[in-house]
Design a protein around this motif. Sequence first.
Motif, PDB file in Angstrom:
ATOM      1  N   GLY A 132       0.821  -1.202   0.000  1.00 17.27           N
ATOM      2  CA  GLY A 132       0.000   0.000   0.000  1.00 17.27           C
ATOM      3  C   GLY A 132       0.849   1.242   0.000  1.00 17.27           C
ATOM      4  O   GLY A 132       2.088   1.193  -0.003  1.00 17.27           O
ATOM      5  N   THR A 133       0.158   2.350   0.052  1.00 15.07           N
ATOM      6  CA  THR A 133       0.823   3.644   0.089  1.00 15.07           C
ATOM      7  C   THR A 133      -0.002   4.598   0.940  1.00 15.07           C
ATOM      8  O   THR A 133      -1.232   4.624   0.854  1.00 15.07           O
ATOM      9  N   GLY A 134       0.658   5.365   1.765  1.00 14.59           N
ATOM     10  CA  GLY A 134      -0.050   6.296   2.630  1.00 14.59           C
ATOM     11  C   GLY A 134      -0.969   5.569   3.589  1.00 14.59           C
ATOM     12  O   GLY A 134      -0.565   4.657   4.310  1.00 14.59           O
ATOM     13  N   ASP A 135      -2.261   5.968   3.602  1.00 12.05           N
ATOM     14  CA  ASP A 135      -3.246   5.353   4.485  1.00 12.05           C
ATOM     15  C   ASP A 135      -3.878   4.108   3.888  1.00 12.05           C
ATOM     16  O   ASP A 135      -4.707   3.463   4.535  1.00 12.05           O
ATOM     17  N   ILE A 136      -3.537   3.774   2.636  1.00 18.61           N
ATOM     18  CA  ILE A 136      -4.162   2.646   1.952  1.00 18.61           C
ATOM     19  C   ILE A 136      -3.263   1.426   2.083  1.00 18.61           C
ATOM     20  O   ILE A 136      -2.083   1.466   1.756  1.00 18.61           O
ATOM     21  N   SER A 137      -3.834   0.346   2.589  1.00 22.74           N
ATOM     22  CA  SER A 137      -3.087  -0.891   2.769  1.00 22.74           C
ATOM     23  C   SER A 137      -3.998  -2.072   2.445  1.00 22.74           C
ATOM     24  O   SER A 137      -5.158  -2.100   2.856  1.00 22.74           O
ATOM     25  N   LEU A 138      -3.457  -3.011   1.692  1.00 21.17           N
ATOM     26  CA  LEU A 138      -4.254  -4.168   1.289  1.00 21.17           C
ATOM     27  C   LEU A 138      -3.398  -5.421   1.368  1.00 21.17           C
ATOM     28  O   LEU A 138      -2.204  -5.398   1.047  1.00 21.17           O
ATOM     29  N   SER A 139      -4.013  -6.491   1.820  1.00 25.67           N
ATOM     30  CA  SER A 139      -3.328  -7.770   1.860  1.00 25.67           C
ATOM     31  C   SER A 139      -2.889  -8.167   0.452  1.00 25.67           C
ATOM     32  O   SER A 139      -3.655  -8.051  -0.512  1.00 25.67           O
ATOM     33  N   VAL A 140      -1.659  -8.638   0.337  1.00 16.93           N
ATOM     34  CA  VAL A 140      -1.153  -9.094  -0.959  1.00 16.93           C
ATOM     35  C   VAL A 140      -2.027 -10.230  -1.489  1.00 16.93           C
ATOM     36  O   VAL A 140      -2.348 -10.289  -2.682  1.00 16.93           O
ATOM     37  N   TYR A 141      -2.438 -11.128  -0.579  1.00 21.36           N
ATOM     38  CA  TYR A 141      -3.250 -12.255  -1.032  1.00 21.36           C
ATOM     39  C   TYR A 141      -4.625 -11.790  -1.518  1.00 21.36           C
ATOM     40  O   TYR A 141      -5.140 -12.312  -2.520  1.00 21.36           O
ATOM     41  N   GLN A 142      -5.240 -10.829  -0.819  1.00 21.80           N
ATOM     42  CA  GLN A 142      -6.533 -10.315  -1.262  1.00 21.80           C
ATOM     43  C   GLN A 142      -6.427  -9.703  -2.653  1.00 21.80           C
ATOM     44  O   GLN A 142      -7.316  -9.899  -3.495  1.00 21.80           O
ATOM     45  N   LEU A 143      -5.359  -8.979  -2.895  1.00 23.31           N
ATOM     46  CA  LEU A 143      -5.157  -8.381  -4.211  1.00 23.31           C
ATOM     47  C   LEU A 143      -4.986  -9.471  -5.266  1.00 23.31           C
ATOM     48  O   LEU A 143      -5.564  -9.391  -6.360  1.00 23.31           O
ATOM     49  N   PHE A 144      -4.196 -10.501  -4.932  1.00 20.99           N
ATOM     50  CA  PHE A 144      -4.021 -11.606  -5.869  1.00 20.99           C
ATOM     51  C   PHE A 144      -5.351 -12.295  -6.165  1.00 20.99           C
ATOM     52  O   PHE A 144      -5.661 -12.590  -7.334  1.00 20.99           O
ATOM     53  N   ALA A 145      -6.145 -12.579  -5.108  1.00 26.10           N
ATOM     54  CA  ALA A 145      -7.424 -13.271  -5.286  1.00 26.10           C
ATOM     55  C   ALA A 145      -8.365 -12.468  -6.176  1.00 26.10           C
ATOM     56  O   ALA A 145      -9.062 -13.025  -7.030  1.00 26.10           O
ATOM     57  N   CYS A 146      -8.375 -11.145  -5.980  1.00 31.96           N
ATOM     58  CA  CYS A 146      -9.228 -10.278  -6.791  1.00 31.96           C
ATOM     59  C   CYS A 146      -8.796 -10.316  -8.254  1.00 31.96           C
ATOM     60  O   CYS A 146      -9.627 -10.509  -9.153  1.00 31.96           O
ATOM     61  N   LEU A 147      -7.502 -10.163  -8.505  1.00 31.07           N
ATOM     62  CA  LEU A 147      -6.998 -10.140  -9.877  1.00 31.07           C
ATOM     63  C   LEU A 147      -7.143 -11.505 -10.544  1.00 31.07           C
ATOM     64  O   LEU A 147      -7.481 -11.599 -11.731  1.00 31.07           O
ATOM     65  N   PHE A 148      -6.909 -12.571  -9.777  1.00 29.16           N
ATOM     66  CA  PHE A 148      -7.042 -13.916 -10.332  1.00 29.16           C
ATOM     67  C   PHE A 148      -8.498 -14.203 -10.691  1.00 29.16           C
ATOM     68  O   PHE A 148      -8.786 -14.765 -11.759  1.00 29.16           O
ATOM     69  N   SER A 149      -9.428 -13.825  -9.800  1.00 31.61           N
ATOM     70  CA  SER A 149     -10.853 -14.028 -10.079  1.00 31.61           C
ATOM     71  C   SER A 149     -11.272 -13.262 -11.325  1.00 31.61           C
ATOM     72  O   SER A 149     -12.005 -13.780 -12.182  1.00 31.61           O
ATOM     73  N   LEU A 150     -10.802 -12.010 -11.423  1.00 30.00           N
ATOM     74  CA  LEU A 150     -11.132 -11.200 -12.594  1.00 30.00           C
ATOM     75  C   LEU A 150     -10.557 -11.832 -13.863  1.00 30.00           C
ATOM     76  O   LEU A 150     -11.223 -11.864 -14.906  1.00 30.00           O
ATOM     77  N   ALA A 151      -9.334 -12.356 -13.767  1.00 30.51           N
ATOM     78  CA  ALA A 151      -8.709 -12.994 -14.930  1.00 30.51           C
ATOM     79  C   ALA A 151      -9.490 -14.236 -15.367  1.00 30.51           C
ATOM     80  O   ALA A 151      -9.695 -14.471 -16.568  1.00 30.51           O
ATOM     81  N   VAL A 152      -9.952 -15.030 -14.398  1.00 26.08           N
ATOM     82  CA  VAL A 152     -10.739 -16.224 -14.725  1.00 26.08           C
ATOM     83  C   VAL A 152     -12.063 -15.825 -15.366  1.00 26.08           C
ATOM     84  O   VAL A 152     -12.499 -16.427 -16.362  1.00 26.08           O
ATOM     85  N   CYS A 153     -12.715 -14.806 -14.803  1.00 22.82           N
ATOM     86  CA  CYS A 153     -13.978 -14.331 -15.373  1.00 22.82           C
ATOM     87  C   CYS A 153     -13.782 -13.844 -16.809  1.00 22.82           C
ATOM     88  O   CYS A 153     -14.604 -14.123 -17.692  1.00 22.82           O
ATOM     89  N   LEU A 154     -12.682 -13.131 -17.053  1.00 16.47           N
ATOM     90  CA  LEU A 154     -12.388 -12.671 -18.417  1.00 16.47           C
ATOM     91  C   LEU A 154     -12.086 -13.857 -19.327  1.00 16.47           C
ATOM     92  O   LEU A 154     -12.475 -13.863 -20.506  1.00 16.47           O
ATOM     93  N   GLY A 155     -11.395 -14.879 -18.786  1.00 17.94           N
ATOM     94  CA  GLY A 155     -11.118 -16.073 -19.568  1.00 17.94           C
ATOM     95  C   GLY A 155     -12.387 -16.807 -19.951  1.00 17.94           C
ATOM     96  O   GLY A 155     -12.546 -17.266 -21.092  1.00 17.94           O
ATOM     97  N   VAL A 156     -13.324 -16.912 -19.001  1.00 18.30           N
ATOM     98  CA  VAL A 156     -14.607 -17.555 -19.288  1.00 18.30           C
ATOM     99  C   VAL A 156     -15.388 -16.733 -20.310  1.00 18.30           C
ATOM    100  O   VAL A 156     -16.014 -17.282 -21.224  1.00 18.30           O
ATOM    101  N   TRP A 157     -15.337 -15.403 -20.159  1.00 23.13           N
ATOM    102  CA  TRP A 157     -16.002 -14.529 -21.144  1.00 23.13           C
ATOM    103  C   TRP A 157     -15.432 -14.748 -22.538  1.00 23.13           C
ATOM    104  O   TRP A 157     -16.183 -14.848 -23.518  1.00 23.13           O
ATOM    105  N   ALA A 158     -14.099 -14.849 -22.643  1.00 23.07           N
ATOM    106  CA  ALA A 158     -13.476 -15.088 -23.946  1.00 23.07           C
ATOM    107  C   ALA A 158     -13.898 -16.444 -24.504  1.00 23.07           C
ATOM    108  O   ALA A 158     -14.170 -16.582 -25.705  1.00 23.07           O
ATOM    109  N   LEU A 159     -13.958 -17.449 -23.630  1.00 15.74           N
ATOM    110  CA  LEU A 159     -14.383 -18.777 -24.056  1.00 15.74           C
ATOM    111  C   LEU A 159     -15.809 -18.756 -24.594  1.00 15.74           C
ATOM    112  O   LEU A 159     -16.124 -19.387 -25.615  1.00 15.74           O
ATOM    113  N   LEU A 160     -16.674 -17.997 -23.908  1.00 14.84           N
ATOM    114  CA  LEU A 160     -18.081 -17.969 -24.287  1.00 14.84           C
ATOM    115  C   LEU A 160     -18.365 -17.090 -25.496  1.00 14.84           C
ATOM    116  O   LEU A 160     -19.388 -17.265 -26.164  1.00 14.84           O
TER     117      LEU A 160
END
Length: 289
Positions: A132-160
Amino acid sequence: MGNFLQYTLQGLAAGGFYALAALGLAIIFGVLGVVNFSHGACYMLGAVASAVLLAEFNLGFWPALLIVPILLFVFGVLMERLLVRWLLPLDPLYNFLLTFGLTLLLVDLVKKKYGVSGLPYEIPAGLDGRIGTGDISLSVYQLFACLFSLAVCLGVWALLTKTRIGMIVRAATEDADRTSALGINVRRWVTPVFGFGIALAGLAGVLRAPNGAITPEMGGSFIIILFAVVVIGGLGSILGAVVAGFLVGLVEAYGQAYAPAYAQIVIFILMALVILVRPAGLFGREEAA
């Protein structure tokens, strides 16, 4: 402002779990017309299977991301072939009751085998800590889970949207009867689609495993929120499931931050408002209402 951005990032991270699981639920409902109440239990099985692979076979988080969805796909195929398909000609309520009973069975089996206290699962190496930076802080794993989920959703969208198989599934999701009338054997795709939807629930469970306690009851509250996500997005709408998943994650995060006692209630207030304004959901077809 810093706190608001913090809650927004946390909401998007949580929304990734909802979007991923709701995507599978929406696909199953769109193609089969089945309200799969056992989706939350399959989500729980994904998390439990991750812990078992680690404890019994020393297979960590990264192998589990591949192995568990395959196992849940096979489970979904068997579930559709042995149970669900025989009730498809009947009122949808029968399959709802079937999957509800299956949920109770799976939860009790996990309780009997592993107890109710929960299974341990550590955040994988390299994804622990915070950024994070300044007052903003986020778990590295939470960020990974969010980006991975979004990537899978985009992959499914491309498949469909970019493949012939996806075109058939998307057409069956929108209107199975009309798709059959065009000469496409929709029944041929029912079993793999059902298995794919269950696999997405299992994948969401794997992502959830390092983010909290793994218990037999973890799918109970999850499936209730998941139904709200699907209703808000529009029954059977693939895009709606993903958008509503992240939206509900944001609403839940803001509720927990500013009104903790009403965090869960706010989600269902949102669902009620969406239904009042647009009964088919944000992206659902009007005739589906």
